[in-house]
Every structure is written in C-alpha cells, then in structure tokens.
Design a protein around this motif. Structure first.
Motif, PDB file in Angstrom:
ATOM      1  N   VAL A  85      -5.866   1.948  -7.809  1.00  0.00           N
ATOM      2  CA  VAL A  85      -5.155   3.228  -7.827  1.00  0.00           C
ATOM      3  C   VAL A  85      -6.190   4.342  -7.745  1.00  0.00           C
ATOM      4  O   VAL A  85      -7.042   4.476  -8.634  1.00  0.00           O
ATOM      5  CB  VAL A  85      -4.306   3.392  -9.108  1.00  0.00           C
ATOM      6  N   ALA A  86      -6.156   5.127  -6.683  1.00  0.00           N
ATOM      7  CA  ALA A  86      -7.078   6.251  -6.500  1.00  0.00           C
ATOM      8  C   ALA A  86      -6.333   7.549  -6.748  1.00  0.00           C
ATOM      9  O   ALA A  86      -5.297   7.819  -6.132  1.00  0.00           O
ATOM     10  CB  ALA A  86      -7.665   6.238  -5.093  1.00  0.00           C
ATOM     11  N   LEU A  87      -6.848   8.356  -7.680  1.00  0.00           N
ATOM     12  CA  LEU A  87      -6.260   9.646  -8.028  1.00  0.00           C
ATOM     13  C   LEU A  87      -7.247  10.743  -7.672  1.00  0.00           C
ATOM     14  O   LEU A  87      -8.425  10.668  -8.037  1.00  0.00           O
ATOM     15  CB  LEU A  87      -5.956   9.716  -9.529  1.00  0.00           C
ATOM     16  N   GLU A 124      -3.242   7.115  -4.151  1.00  0.00           N
ATOM     17  CA  GLU A 124      -3.209   5.983  -3.229  1.00  0.00           C
ATOM     18  C   GLU A 124      -3.192   4.703  -4.066  1.00  0.00           C
ATOM     19  O   GLU A 124      -4.029   4.521  -4.951  1.00  0.00           O
ATOM     20  CB  GLU A 124      -4.428   5.985  -2.307  1.00  0.00           C
ATOM     21  N   VAL A 125      -2.231   3.836  -3.784  1.00  0.00           N
ATOM     22  CA  VAL A 125      -2.061   2.610  -4.566  1.00  0.00           C
ATOM     23  C   VAL A 125      -2.155   1.403  -3.653  1.00  0.00           C
ATOM     24  O   VAL A 125      -1.482   1.351  -2.613  1.00  0.00           O
ATOM     25  CB  VAL A 125      -0.689   2.593  -5.291  1.00  0.00           C
ATOM     26  N   LYS A 158       0.868  -1.175   0.000  1.00  0.00           N
ATOM     27  CA  LYS A 158       0.000   0.000   0.000  1.00  0.00           C
ATOM     28  C   LYS A 158       0.906   1.226   0.000  1.00  0.00           C
ATOM     29  O   LYS A 158       1.879   1.275   0.748  1.00  0.00           O
ATOM     30  CB  LYS A 158      -0.909   0.013   1.229  1.00  0.00           C
ATOM     31  N   ALA A 159       0.579   2.190  -0.861  1.00  0.00           N
ATOM     32  CA  ALA A 159       1.414   3.375  -0.988  1.00  0.00           C
ATOM     33  C   ALA A 159       0.550   4.620  -1.066  1.00  0.00           C
ATOM     34  O   ALA A 159      -0.571   4.584  -1.578  1.00  0.00           O
ATOM     35  CB  ALA A 159       2.303   3.277  -2.237  1.00  0.00           C
ATOM     36  N   GLN A 160       1.080   5.709  -0.539  1.00  0.00           N
ATOM     37  CA  GLN A 160       0.473   7.032  -0.699  1.00  0.00           C
ATOM     38  C   GLN A 160       1.530   7.972  -1.249  1.00  0.00           C
ATOM     39  O   GLN A 160       2.703   7.895  -0.858  1.00  0.00           O
ATOM     40  CB  GLN A 160      -0.063   7.551   0.638  1.00  0.00           C
ATOM     41  N   ALA A 161       1.114   8.837  -2.162  1.00  0.00           N
ATOM     42  CA  ALA A 161       2.081   9.709  -2.822  1.00  0.00           C
ATOM     43  C   ALA A 161       1.400  10.984  -3.297  1.00  0.00           C
ATOM     44  O   ALA A 161       0.166  11.048  -3.420  1.00  0.00           O
ATOM     45  CB  ALA A 161       2.724   8.994  -4.003  1.00  0.00           C
ATOM     46  N   GLU A 190       6.474  14.457 -11.358  1.00  0.00           N
ATOM     47  CA  GLU A 190       7.229  14.145 -10.141  1.00  0.00           C
ATOM     48  C   GLU A 190       6.291  13.492  -9.131  1.00  0.00           C
ATOM     49  O   GLU A 190       5.185  13.971  -8.880  1.00  0.00           O
ATOM     50  CB  GLU A 190       7.844  15.404  -9.544  1.00  0.00           C
ATOM     51  N   VAL A 191       6.735  12.376  -8.570  1.00  0.00           N
ATOM     52  CA  VAL A 191       5.960  11.652  -7.562  1.00  0.00           C
ATOM     53  C   VAL A 191       6.782  11.576  -6.281  1.00  0.00           C
ATOM     54  O   VAL A 191       7.922  11.090  -6.294  1.00  0.00           O
ATOM     55  CB  VAL A 191       5.586  10.239  -8.043  1.00  0.00           C
ATOM     56  N   GLU A 192       6.210  12.056  -5.192  1.00  0.00           N
ATOM     57  CA  GLU A 192       6.833  11.964  -3.872  1.00  0.00           C
ATOM     58  C   GLU A 192       6.025  10.979  -3.039  1.00  0.00           C
ATOM     59  O   GLU A 192       4.849  11.217  -2.746  1.00  0.00           O
ATOM     60  CB  GLU A 192       6.868  13.338  -3.189  1.00  0.00           C
ATOM     61  N   PHE A 193       6.645   9.867  -2.661  1.00  0.00           N
ATOM     62  CA  PHE A 193       5.959   8.872  -1.853  1.00  0.00           C
ATOM     63  C   PHE A 193       5.995   9.301  -0.394  1.00  0.00           C
ATOM     64  O   PHE A 193       7.065   9.548   0.173  1.00  0.00           O
ATOM     65  CB  PHE A 193       6.619   7.499  -2.019  1.00  0.00           C
TER      66      PHE A 193
END
Length: 345
Positions: A74-76, A63-64, A44-47, A185-188
């Motif tokens: 994948v929620a955008l 949110e992945v 599970k990831a948030q970015a 750019e993606v910041e986790f």
C-alpha cells in the motif's frame, strides 16, 4: 378453458422474463460478492483518499497491490506535503517504509487482518458480508451498502460502500462518525481484478529503492536533516479531559533541536518532536512486540514496555514520539491523529 391456461402460461413466462431483467436483490449481490471474494487471486487499485478529520481536508493518492493470500503493498502519498509511505506485508513480516528518510520498520504482525481498512477491497467486502445489520440500495450504476465498521479509530462508526454493477469492483467508500458526518472518503479511480505480479513486487529493498528514485529524493548523508526550513512545533488539537499542557522544553542535541511537550492532569502524556533525519536503512529496525498503527495521515509504530505505551511516527519533516502510562492505545492514537492540526513556528 385451453385459452385461459395458455394465457396464464404466457403471463407467467413474461413475468419470469421481466424478473430476470430486473434489479438483483440484496441476497443476489451478497451471493455474488461471496463468490467474487472466493475466486479473488489478487488486485491492483488506485484511489484518492480524503481525510476530513482536521481543520482542512488532507488528500492522499493511494495505490494498493494485493496478491492472495497474504502479500500486500500500500503506497500512500500526499503530494502537497511531499510525504509518502509504503506499507508492505511479505513472508518476512510487515514493513512501514518512509522513502524520503530511507527509514523502515519491521513488525511481526497480522496486519491488515486485525481491523477494517478503507482502501482494501477484501476488507470492505468482508465488512458487508459479516454485518447482519447492513442496508442495501441500488442506483443506475452501483450497488450501495451501509455497514458497521471494525476500525481501530472508534470514531469511524459506519461506512457506505459503493460497488460497480457488473464486476462488483469498488467505486467509493465513505467512513462516518455516529452522527453520519463523513470523516474519510475514498474514491477508486482504477481497479484491476485478479491482477498479475512480478518477482520482487513485495520485496522491501526493491520497494524502498524504487520509491526513492520515483520521488526523486536528493542524496543526503546519513544523519543529515531532510530539509533546512524553520523548525515547526506541532501541538495536538485533542487531549483527554482534565489534561493540559504543563511544560514545554527545548533541548539542543547532536541531531538538532528537540522539543518536549509535557501534558499533566488526570491522564498525563509526553510528546517529543525533532526534525527528521536520513538514516541508514540497509537493515530495518525490528519492533517484534509492536504493531503498525494507522493514524489517518500516516502510519506509525505502537509499542509497549511495561506500563508505558508509545506511538512514534514521521510527518512533514518531523519525527514524533508520544508516550504515556495512563492512556489506552485508542486514546494515544486519537492524540497522534490530532497533532498535525495546529502548529507554531
């Protein structure tokens, strides 16, 4: 002589200890990444994702959820535009959900396996593992790789992937064009390796219902417009060379105003737009021959019928339909990505 041998043995031991305490080599990290990917059961990831492809940055919360091997959620969400989508993959297919409109599309697709995905950990790792031209460096807290990419948007030419030392979880990813200008750019902000999931986490109906409740979407009747604001007409910032706007037409329909923009020239295309309306989504729309297409600020549906290719999507309260017999899929996607950039009320 014995003292010399003892001294050599001591120095060798010290050097081995120092090497063991030193930085890992690229080969060490690659081996560790391969093992991590092999043992990955899910995450599970948030970015935070920032798009720099228009006049102003577009910021999204991502949110992945991924459960190995093929379940994805994948929620955008763009809080400023109040625009949200969920991309699901489960045993029934691939779904693109737009909760605010109660709208869903289903695809028979191998997404996300066909292209790189900047917010998917295993995609970033595979790009590192599969690129023989990758470069490697290390900072105090991170390992940094620069690799080639396999994105559907060919302007996204190279990427820099930063991994946290220790568990090799993702810290950030920067996607650049050929001139190394950062476009995405993606910041986790959070990452849970080998996470656990509940029954129904990847179910389409449950995700649609939960998202509408979480977004506090007002209850609207089927066919009712999402919001009563002045209708905004959007014009693409990009069109192929030798192609320009030839004609604009407004048509009144039962669903409200529809605007048709006709572009003529060497590679003509048509862009249709009208206000989004709530639909009854108990049964998702099947697009068996279509593919979900990432157009940066949202996901759309790419379909083909004969010589005609179409891309349809919803954004900021407007439905868009882009069609052409003369453009490639990538050219259509490039136009679609640029549509949000200019507008006229």
């Amino acid at each position: 002589m014995k003292k010399t041998v003892s001294l050599l043995a001591f120095l060798t031991t010290v050097m081995l200890l120092l090497a063991a305490c030193g930085e890992k080599t690229q080969e060490d990290v690659i081996e560790d990444l391969d093992k991590t990917l092999d043992g990955l059961t899910g995450y599970k990831a948030q970015a935070t994702m920032t798009l720099q492809t228009g006049e102003e940055p577009q910021v999204y919360e991502v949110e992945v959820w991924h459960k190995d091997p093929t379940l994805y959620r994948v929620a955008l969400n763009n809080a400023e535009k109040e625009h949200g989508q969920i991309i699901l993959r489960n045993e029934d297919g691939v779904f693109v959900l737009t909760p605010a409109l109660n709208k869903s599309f289903r695809f028979q697709s191998d997404w996300p396996e066909n292209n790189s995905q900047v917010y998917l950990y295993e995609s970033l790792v595979n790009d590192i593992l599969m690129d023989p031209e990758r470069t490697f460096s290390a900072t105090e807290d991170h390992y940094v790789f620069q690799t080639n990419t396999n994105y559907s948007n060919k302007n996204l030419n190279q990427q820099e992937v930063m991994l946290n030392k220790g568990d090799l979880s993702p810290a950030s990813a920067k996607i650049m064009d050929v001139d190394l200008k950062v476009l995405v750019e993606v910041e986790f902000t959070n990452f849970e390796m080998n996470a656990t999931f509940n029954d129904g986490d990847f179910d389409m109906d449950r995700n649609m219902t939960a998202a509408r409740i979480d977004m506090d979407v007002p209850t609207l009747a089927e066919g009712e417009p999402l919001e009563e604001e002045p209708f905004t007409v959007y014009y693409p910032m990009f069109s192929p060379d030798g192609t320009q706007l030839e004609h604009s037409e407004e048509v009144e329909t039962e669903s409200g105003k529809r605007v048709i923009l006709s572009y003529d020239g060497q590679q003509p295309f048509t862009l249709v737009q009208q206000r989004s309306r709530v639909v009854e989504a108990s049964t998702p729309v099947d697009i068996v021959s279509g593919e979900p297409i990432d157009i940066g600020f949202t996901y759309g549906a790419l379909t083909k019928e004969g010589d005609t290719k179409t891309v349809s999507w919803s954004y900021n309260g407007t439905d868009f339909f882009l069609a052409s017999k003369h453009l490639s899929e990538e050219e259509l996607a490039a136009i679609a990505r640029s549509v949000y950039g200019t507008e006229e009320k």
